[in-house]
Design a protein around this motif. Structure first.
Motif, short mmCIF file in Angstrom:
data_model
loop_
_atom_site.label_atom_id
_atom_site.label_comp_id
_atom_site.label_asym_id
_atom_site.label_seq_id
_atom_site.Cartn_x
_atom_site.Cartn_y
_atom_site.Cartn_z
N ALA A 2 73.25 67.67 9.76
CA ALA A 2 73.90 68.93 9.39
C ALA A 2 75.17 68.68 8.60
N ALA A 3 75.90 67.61 8.93
CA ALA A 3 77.13 67.29 8.19
C ALA A 3 76.79 66.88 6.76
N THR A 54 74.06 72.79 13.60
CA THR A 54 74.98 73.14 12.50
C THR A 54 76.16 72.17 12.50
N PHE A 55 76.91 72.27 11.40
CA PHE A 55 78.14 71.49 11.29
C PHE A 55 79.16 72.32 10.55
N ALA A 56 80.41 72.18 10.96
CA ALA A 56 81.50 72.84 10.26
C ALA A 56 82.77 72.04 10.50
N TYR A 59 70.77 67.28 -1.44
CA TYR A 59 70.85 66.66 -0.12
C TYR A 59 70.52 65.17 -0.18
N GLU A 86 74.22 67.81 4.95
CA GLU A 86 73.81 68.98 4.19
C GLU A 86 75.01 69.89 3.89
N SER A 87 75.93 70.01 4.85
CA SER A 87 77.10 70.86 4.64
C SER A 87 78.00 70.29 3.54
N ASP A 102 76.48 70.85 0.12
CA ASP A 102 76.71 72.22 -0.35
C ASP A 102 78.13 72.39 -0.88
N MET A 103 79.10 71.77 -0.21
CA MET A 103 80.50 71.87 -0.65
C MET A 103 80.70 71.26 -2.03
#
Length: 274
Positions: free
Chosen positions: A59-60, A15-17, A72, A62-63, A66-67
Motif C-alpha cells: 500500500a505504501a 491502506t497506507f497514509a 506502480y 502504491e501511495s 500516486d504522489m
C-alpha cells in the motif's frame, strides 16, 4: 543477486497514509527537485514510509507512486532493488543487521550470528514469538576498523563480543534500547586506536633529555675527511683533476682532443671556405 518479493497478502495492510508530520515533510521534499524531476524523490519517500511503519508495504508503494505520478511497477522496482528497504515485517523494537563481510567475519561475526539465532530466531527475517525482534546478515556497513559490528535501525554497535551483543538485544527487548550507547563498545573513540592515540604527542621532559646525548664541554669536534669509496677509478683525462675545465691553454686543449680522437678547431677565427 537474491530475488526480493513483497510480503504475503495475509500480512499486508489494506491502506497506507503518511502521518500529518511526514506528509508535510514529503511535500517539502518533493519541492526540492526541479519541475519534471519530482520522481527523484522516490527513495527518500520510501525510506520515510519504512521509518513510519517499520517496513515497506504494498500500500505504501502504491501511495507513493500516486504522489509522484509514477507507474506502480516503477516504484516496486526501486523498493525490490535496494536491500535497505524491508519488504516484510521486522521486529517492532529491534531489527539486528549483522555485518558478514570479510573483516567482520575474521573478527567474530559468526559468533554474533549464533547469538541472533539463539536470542531471536533460527532463520533471518523471522520474528521472535513476541514480534519485537528480528535479524538478518548484511554486507559491509563501513566500520571495518571496528569489526565485528551490527546495525539496529540507524545506529551501529561496534567492537562487539557475543556477550555484549546479548546484553544489547536484551535491552532492546525490554524497551530500553534508547539507553544503549551506539558506536564502539570498548574503550575507544570511534575508529581511534584502542587505548587512545600513540603518535604526535609531546614527550615528557625526562624522555626528551634522556634521548639526547649531551657533548662534554672539553670535547672537541673531530674532522673526518670525505670517503673515496664511491669515487670511480679511471685514467681518462676528462676526470683528471689536474686539468682545467674547460681548458684555457691551446696546447692543453689540443692534447685532450688528440687523446679523445677529436680534431682541434679554433672557433675564435673565421673559417676559410673550401
Amino acid at each position: 543477486m537474491s530475488v526480493r518479493r513483497l510480503a504475503e497478502d495475509t500480512v499486508q495492510p489494506a491502506t497506507f497514509a503518511f502521518s500529518r508530520e511526514n506528509a508535510a515533510w514529503a511535500k517539502a521534499t518533493i519541492k526540492k527537485y526541479p519541475k519534471g524531476r519530482e520522481q527523484s524523490a522516490v527513495i527518500p519517500l520510501l525510506m520515510r514510509a519504512q521509518e513510519q511503519d517499520g517496513w515497506v508495504t504494498k500500500a505504501a508503494i502504491e501511495s507513493i507512486a500516486d504522489m509522484l505520478g509514477m507507474a506502480y511497477i516503477r516504484v516496486l522496482e526501486v523498493a525490490t532493488f535496494y536491500t535497505q528497504f524491508q519488504l516484510k515485517p521486522v521486529g517492532s523494537r529491534a531489527h539486528v543487521q549483522v555485518c558478514g563481510t570479510t573483516p567482520c567475519m575474521l573478527r567474530g561475526a559468526e559468533d554474533l550470528i549464533r547469538i541472533c539465532k539463539k536470542k531471536i530466531a533460527s532463520e533471518p527475517f523471522t520474528l521472535n514469538e513476541g514480534g519485537t525482534l528480528s535479524w538478518e546478515e548484511v554486507e559491509c556497513q563501513g566500520a571495518c576498523v571496528n569489526a565485528p559490528m551490527v546495525m539496529i535501525f540507524k545506529d551501529s554497535y561496534e567492537d562487539l563480543t557475543p556477550e555484549r551483543l546479548e546484553e544489547i538485544i536484551d535491552s532492546f527487548e525490554a524497551g530500553k534500547g534508547a539507553e544503549v550507547q551506539p558506536g564502539p563498545q570498548i574503550d575507544r573513540i570511534y575508529s581511534a586506536p584502542i587505548g587512545g592515540p600513540t603518535t604526535l604527542q609531546a614527550l615528557p621532559a625526562e624522555k626528551k633529555t634522556a634521548g639526547r646525548a649531551r657533548k662534554a664541554p672539553d670535547e672537541e669536534a673531530i674532522s673526518v675527511p670525505p670517503a673515496n669509496a664511491a669515487k670511480p677509478k679511471t685514467t681518462s683525462q676528462v676526470t683528471n683533476p689536474a686539468l682545467k675545465t674547460p681548458a684555457t691553454a691551446k696546447k692543453a686543449a689540443a692534447k685532450i682532443a688528440k687523446t679523445e680522437g677529436e680534431t682541434t678547431v679554433d672557433k675564435s677565427k673565421p673559417q676559410k671556405k673550401r
